[in-house]
Write a protein that holds these residues in place. Structure first.
Motif, PDB file in Angstrom:
ATOM      1  N   ARG A 175       0.823  -1.228   0.000  1.00  0.00           N
ATOM      2  CA  ARG A 175       0.000   0.000   0.000  1.00  0.00           C
ATOM      3  C   ARG A 175       0.847   1.263   0.000  1.00  0.00           C
ATOM      4  N   PHE A 176       2.069   1.180   0.480  1.00  0.00           N
ATOM      5  CA  PHE A 176       2.933   2.350   0.551  1.00  0.00           C
ATOM      6  C   PHE A 176       3.889   2.462  -0.640  1.00  0.00           C
ATOM      7  N   ALA A 177       3.671   1.694  -1.680  1.00  0.00           N
ATOM      8  CA  ALA A 177       4.513   1.794  -2.879  1.00  0.00           C
ATOM      9  C   ALA A 177       4.526   3.203  -3.457  1.00  0.00           C
ATOM     10  N   PRO A 178       3.369   3.882  -3.586  1.00  0.00           N
ATOM     11  CA  PRO A 178       3.413   5.254  -4.107  1.00  0.00           C
ATOM     12  C   PRO A 178       4.236   6.203  -3.225  1.00  0.00           C
ATOM     13  N   ALA A 179       4.184   6.025  -1.928  1.00  0.00           N
ATOM     14  CA  ALA A 179       4.970   6.869  -1.025  1.00  0.00           C
ATOM     15  C   ALA A 179       6.467   6.613  -1.215  1.00  0.00           C
ATOM     16  N   ARG A 180       6.846   5.356  -1.422  1.00  0.00           N
ATOM     17  CA  ARG A 180       8.256   5.046  -1.671  1.00  0.00           C
ATOM     18  C   ARG A 180       8.724   5.700  -2.964  1.00  0.00           C
ATOM     19  N   THR A 181       7.913   5.599  -4.008  1.00  0.00           N
ATOM     20  CA  THR A 181       8.268   6.214  -5.289  1.00  0.00           C
ATOM     21  C   THR A 181       8.404   7.727  -5.138  1.00  0.00           C
ATOM     22  N   ALA A 182       7.446   8.354  -4.486  1.00  0.00           N
ATOM     23  CA  ALA A 182       7.473   9.809  -4.303  1.00  0.00           C
ATOM     24  C   ALA A 182       8.672  10.251  -3.468  1.00  0.00           C
ATOM     25  N   ALA A 183       9.134   9.391  -2.571  1.00  0.00           N
ATOM     26  CA  ALA A 183      10.265   9.724  -1.711  1.00  0.00           C
ATOM     27  C   ALA A 183      11.605   9.521  -2.398  1.00  0.00           C
ATOM     28  N   GLY A 184      11.595   8.924  -3.593  1.00  0.00           N
ATOM     29  CA  GLY A 184      12.836   8.741  -4.330  1.00  0.00           C
ATOM     30  C   GLY A 184      13.487   7.385  -4.200  1.00  0.00           C
ATOM     31  N   VAL A 185      12.759   6.388  -3.703  1.00  0.00           N
ATOM     32  CA  VAL A 185      13.342   5.053  -3.583  1.00  0.00           C
ATOM     33  C   VAL A 185      13.692   4.529  -4.980  1.00  0.00           C
ATOM     34  N   LEU A 186      14.944   4.149  -5.150  1.00  0.00           N
ATOM     35  CA  LEU A 186      15.430   3.633  -6.434  1.00  0.00           C
ATOM     36  C   LEU A 186      15.180   2.138  -6.584  1.00  0.00           C
ATOM     37  N   ALA A 187      15.287   1.423  -5.479  1.00  0.00           N
ATOM     38  CA  ALA A 187      15.092  -0.027  -5.474  1.00  0.00           C
ATOM     39  C   ALA A 187      14.821  -0.450  -4.042  1.00  0.00           C
ATOM     40  N   HIS A 188      14.186  -1.612  -3.904  1.00  0.00           N
ATOM     41  CA  HIS A 188      13.966  -2.154  -2.562  1.00  0.00           C
ATOM     42  C   HIS A 188      14.158  -3.662  -2.589  1.00  0.00           C
ATOM     43  N   ARG A 189      14.537  -4.185  -1.422  1.00  0.00           N
ATOM     44  CA  ARG A 189      14.709  -5.618  -1.221  1.00  0.00           C
ATOM     45  C   ARG A 189      14.025  -5.992   0.083  1.00  0.00           C
ATOM     46  N   VAL A 190      13.273  -7.077   0.055  1.00  0.00           N
ATOM     47  CA  VAL A 190      12.612  -7.594   1.246  1.00  0.00           C
ATOM     48  C   VAL A 190      13.138  -9.004   1.457  1.00  0.00           C
ATOM     49  N   GLN A 191      13.611  -9.272   2.668  1.00  0.00           N
ATOM     50  CA  GLN A 191      14.161 -10.588   2.977  1.00  0.00           C
ATOM     51  C   GLN A 191      13.711 -11.016   4.359  1.00  0.00           C
ATOM     52  N   GLN A 192      13.787 -12.325   4.580  1.00  0.00           N
ATOM     53  CA  GLN A 192      13.512 -12.896   5.897  1.00  0.00           C
ATOM     54  C   GLN A 192      14.631 -13.848   6.263  1.00  0.00           C
ATOM     55  N   PRO A 193      14.958 -13.917   7.543  1.00  0.00           N
ATOM     56  CA  PRO A 193      15.903 -14.934   7.970  1.00  0.00           C
ATOM     57  C   PRO A 193      15.334 -16.325   7.657  1.00  0.00           C
ATOM     58  N   VAL A 194      16.166 -17.235   7.241  1.00  0.00           N
ATOM     59  CA  VAL A 194      15.690 -18.570   6.880  1.00  0.00           C
ATOM     60  C   VAL A 194      15.125 -19.326   8.077  1.00  0.00           C
ATOM     61  N   ASP A 195      15.501 -18.909   9.272  1.00  0.00           N
ATOM     62  CA  ASP A 195      15.041 -19.614  10.461  1.00  0.00           C
ATOM     63  C   ASP A 195      14.023 -18.822  11.284  1.00  0.00           C
ATOM     64  N   ASP A 196      13.463 -17.734  10.717  1.00  0.00           N
ATOM     65  CA  ASP A 196      12.526 -16.922  11.488  1.00  0.00           C
ATOM     66  C   ASP A 196      11.484 -16.259  10.575  1.00  0.00           C
ATOM     67  N   PRO A 197      10.359 -16.927  10.337  1.00  0.00           N
ATOM     68  CA  PRO A 197       9.329 -16.365   9.468  1.00  0.00           C
ATOM     69  C   PRO A 197       8.576 -15.193  10.093  1.00  0.00           C
ATOM     70  N   ARG A 198       8.878 -14.872  11.328  1.00  0.00           N
ATOM     71  CA  ARG A 198       8.222 -13.751  12.015  1.00  0.00           C
ATOM     72  C   ARG A 198       9.151 -12.545  12.141  1.00  0.00           C
ATOM     73  N   TYR A 199      10.067 -12.428  11.185  1.00  0.00           N
ATOM     74  CA  TYR A 199      11.009 -11.309  11.170  1.00  0.00           C
ATOM     75  C   TYR A 199      11.201 -10.879   9.730  1.00  0.00           C
ATOM     76  N   ILE A 200      11.382  -9.570   9.513  1.00  0.00           N
ATOM     77  CA  ILE A 200      11.527  -9.051   8.155  1.00  0.00           C
ATOM     78  C   ILE A 200      12.688  -8.068   8.105  1.00  0.00           C
ATOM     79  N   VAL A 201      13.368  -8.049   6.977  1.00  0.00           N
ATOM     80  CA  VAL A 201      14.468  -7.121   6.732  1.00  0.00           C
ATOM     81  C   VAL A 201      14.170  -6.431   5.404  1.00  0.00           C
ATOM     82  N   VAL A 202      14.207  -5.106   5.410  1.00  0.00           N
ATOM     83  CA  VAL A 202      13.904  -4.322   4.212  1.00  0.00           C
ATOM     84  C   VAL A 202      15.054  -3.367   3.950  1.00  0.00           C
TER      85      VAL A 202
END
Length: 92
Positions: A22-49
């Protein structure tokens, strides 16, 4: 280029992903060039952006936006399960 690196626990990925999308337009407007979303392989309840910006100032402004408009508003961050850690990183 600099990266806004964000980490935090989540309640579930599907809810978190819907809110993130839902915040994709805000990221674009803020100048985000690229994004990566990852999770630890041993923790599905944690996110890294990683959000890449052309300048430190843009990354700082977006971090402030997240703190003010997203993370502090439960309706905007329904899967947030703790306090995010956000750091601005530059290549060494």
């Amino acid at each position: 280029m600099v990266t806004l690196h964000i980490e935090h626990p989540i309640t579930d990925l599907a809810t978190w992903q819907a809110a993130f999308d839902r915040f994709a337009p805000a990221r674009t407007a803020a100048g985000v060039l690229a994004h990566r979303v990852q999770q630890p392989v041993d923790d599905p309840r944690y996110i890294v952006v990683d959000l890449d910006f052309p300048s430190t100032e843009q990354a700082e402004r977006f971090r402030a936006f997240l703190e003010r408009e997203v993370w502090s508003v439960p309706a905007n961050s329904p899967a947030l399960a703790g306090s995010p850690t956000a750091r601005i990183l530059a290549a060494a």
